[in-house]
Design an enzyme around this catalytic site. Structure first.
Site, mmCIF file in Angstrom:
data_model
loop_
_atom_site.group_PDB
_atom_site.id
_atom_site.type_symbol
_atom_site.label_atom_id
_atom_site.label_comp_id
_atom_site.label_asym_id
_atom_site.label_seq_id
_atom_site.Cartn_x
_atom_site.Cartn_y
_atom_site.Cartn_z
ATOM 1 N N GLU A 79 0.811 -1.223 0.000
ATOM 2 C CA GLU A 79 0.000 0.000 0.000
ATOM 3 C C GLU A 79 0.841 1.269 0.000
ATOM 4 O O GLU A 79 0.433 2.281 -0.565
ATOM 5 C CB GLU A 79 -0.955 -0.001 1.197
ATOM 6 N N LYS A 121 -17.859 -0.740 5.546
ATOM 7 C CA LYS A 121 -18.201 -1.818 4.606
ATOM 8 C C LYS A 121 -19.696 -1.871 4.332
ATOM 9 O O LYS A 121 -20.121 -2.069 3.184
ATOM 10 C CB LYS A 121 -17.706 -3.161 5.146
ATOM 11 N N PHE A 156 -12.000 -6.965 13.940
ATOM 12 C CA PHE A 156 -10.912 -7.464 13.107
ATOM 13 C C PHE A 156 -10.559 -6.452 12.021
ATOM 14 O O PHE A 156 -11.423 -5.959 11.310
ATOM 15 C CB PHE A 156 -11.316 -8.801 12.463
ATOM 16 N N GLN A 157 -9.285 -6.141 11.926
ATOM 17 C CA GLN A 157 -8.740 -5.178 10.960
ATOM 18 C C GLN A 157 -9.402 -3.804 11.064
ATOM 19 O O GLN A 157 -9.581 -3.101 10.065
ATOM 20 C CB GLN A 157 -8.846 -5.716 9.523
ATOM 21 N N MET A 191 23.886 9.052 3.373
ATOM 22 C CA MET A 191 23.708 10.334 4.040
ATOM 23 C C MET A 191 23.912 10.203 5.547
ATOM 24 O O MET A 191 24.546 11.060 6.179
ATOM 25 C CB MET A 191 22.312 10.898 3.745
#
Length: 514
Positions: free
Chosen positions: A57, A169, A119-120, A481
């Site tokens: 993502e 959802k 969940f999630q 760096m």
């Protein structure tokens, strides 16, 4: 007398895709998952929107940024709830810091589960509150069209930036009448675009009285599409200028009055111009610490004209003698109108002084170093062989700074990099997004061996989707760096900056596998 037709009944998912089509979306970068899955059914059937299945993502978010920078349009990324949404956070934060217009669409758990640690589930609105221009949580299907219309308007207007649309959802599954808002009415959101005439005149007065003026040009001039107006301003006034990391290319490097990039990684002539100036004309820039260093020692003799579309930036870091709120394109156009034909002072000695410094101090690019091709030479040759019409993306670190100095910056909007956030891993997905947005152009990514290993999985996406980006991995076997800072500030004690990338991985074989 005809009856008014009733609006069509659509599921929230269908309404989402219909809305995205109406705002002109052509490409979305994303990954499906449970909460966002209902949207993927109509999305897969859309004839107007191409969905590009990324491998992470964060890659979707940076690709949306690259698309936005290369096209000037709003980039779009999509993810599911929980970890899908939180994986977008880095890219959203990056877009916020660099004023890149993207809309991030995330799935959310069913509305009756919100707040139960389902969940999630993740409070992605709360997580991204400080790094978005605005965010929406949609729990009803009828609210989706208005939210999408508003999100794209907010992302693209005023100071551009990221907007989040989080959709439960059940809102995607349920049906409702689809009603597209003909007018977007957002109380309290009215970006000022036209500068005040009095402030323009006052700025012109300071310019006409200065002996050592400098145009301090930032990324806002690129965002505003004001390269042509800037060129006219330089032509009218003959004032030397510097371009920040985010503004590279908005004015040709080849012009004699261009002193280069200012700041801690800048050119001697650019830093000298700012430090000796008696007037800074700051256009679409925010006096970032990478440019100013300690504010109490920055440009100590200079008065400041500061023009920006975001009033919150003006006098935030450096007090402005003349503050100008407005679209910087309109600001420069206004200045050109007042200054054209005005009696301006002779600043020839100032230009000659800076020109001599520019000639004396140039970046060395020896072809080899310790028997190997030098990274500076490689980057410079890529630019010479490819030319200024290409799009160049960079990761973050030494290779980014070398690229900022050595690539052929002659045209605006051709340079993609992570300036404010300094996000390692930006290069590959951003180059991918730029290539999707400009399919006929050459797109080069200049990446480091550290950055490349963070998001190189998106080369899989490029291979499968036919996205022909070119990536140069500048392999110095270290986090260059950070190692440079250890050399300068930590007595050459190199703690955990050696990557051993000549041994693992074998980059050519890795590329071949992808």
């Amino acid at each position: 007398m005809s009856e008014t037709m009733a609006p069509p009944m659509l599921t929230g998912a269908e309404a989402l895709v219909e809305s995205l089509e109406r705002v002109g979306v052509e490409v979305i970068f994303g990954i499906p998952g449970g909460a966002i899955l209902p949207a993927y059914d109509p999305l897969g059937q859309s004839k107007l929107i191409r969905h590009i299945l990324v491998r992470h993502e964060q890659g979707a978010g940076h690709a949306a940024e690259g698309y936005a920078v290369a096209t000037g349009r709003v980039g779009v990324c999509i993810a599911t709830s929980g970890p899908g949404a939180t994986n977008l956070v880095t890219a959203i934060g990056d877009a916020y810091m660099d004023s890149v217009p993207i809309v991030a669409i995330t799935g959310q758990v069913n509305s009756n589960f919100i707040g139960t640690d389902a969940f999630q589930e993740a409070d992605i609105r709360g997580i991204t509150f400080p790094i978005t221009k605005h965010s929406f949580l949609i729990t009803k299907p009828e609210d989706i069209p208005g939210a999408i219309a508003a999100a794209f308007h907010i992302a693209a207007t005023g100071r551009p930036g990221p907007v989040l649309v989080d959709i439960a959802k059940d809102a995607l599954v349920l049906t409702a009448p689809f009603e597209w808002p003909e007018v977007i009415d957002l109380p309290g959101y009215h970006p000022v675009t036209q500068p005040h005439v009095k402030q323009i005149r006052e700025a012109a007065r300071l310019i006409s009285e200065s002996e050592r003026p400098v145009l301090y040009v930032g990324g806002g001039v690129v965002k505003a599409g004001a390269a042509e107006e800037l060129a006219k301003l330089v032509e009218i006034t003959g004032i030397p200028l510097v371009t920040t990391l985010m503004a590279r290319g908005v004015f040709p490097d080849s012009h004699e009055l261009h002193m280069g990039m200012p700041g801690m990684h800048g050119t001697v002539s650019a830093v000298g111009a700012l430090q000796r100036a008696d007037l800074l004309i700051a256009l679409g820039t925010r006096f970032d610490d990478r440019v100013t260093g300690r504010l109490d020692t920055f440009a100590p003799h200079a008065k400041v004209i500061h023009a920006d579309i975001d009033p919150a930036e003006i006098s935030k870091n450096r007090l402005a003698d003349v503050p100008i709120v407005g679209d910087v394109k309109a600001v420069i156009d206004g200045l050109n109108g007042v200054l054209r034909g005005a009696d301006l002072p002779d600043i020839g000695p100032w230009r000659n002084y800076l020109g001599a410094i520019k000639t004396k101090y140039t970046m060395p690019t020896e072809p080899t170093h310790e028997g190997m091709l030098s990274p500076q030479y490689v980057i410079k040759r890529i630019g010479e062989l490819t030319g200024p019409d290409a799009y160049y993306a960079a990761g973050v670190g030494q290779h980014q700074m070398w690229s900022a100095h050595l690539l052929p910056f002659e045209k605006p909007g051709r340079w993609l990099n992570s300036g404010g956030a300094g996000t390692m891993g930006y290069c590959v997905p951003a180059a991918m997004g730029a290539q999707v947005g400009q399919p006929d152009a050459v797109v080069w990514g200049i990446d480091g061996d550290g950055c490349f290993q963070m998001t190189n999985q998106e080369l899989v996406t490029c291979a499968l989707e036919g996205i022909p980006i070119k990536i140069a991995v500048i392999n110095n076997q270290s986090l260059g760096m950070v190692r440079q800072w250890q050399t300068l500030f930590y007595g050459q004690r190199y703690s955990n900056t050696d990557l051993n990338t000549l041994r693992v991985p074998d980059f050519p074989k890795l590329a071949e596998a992808m």
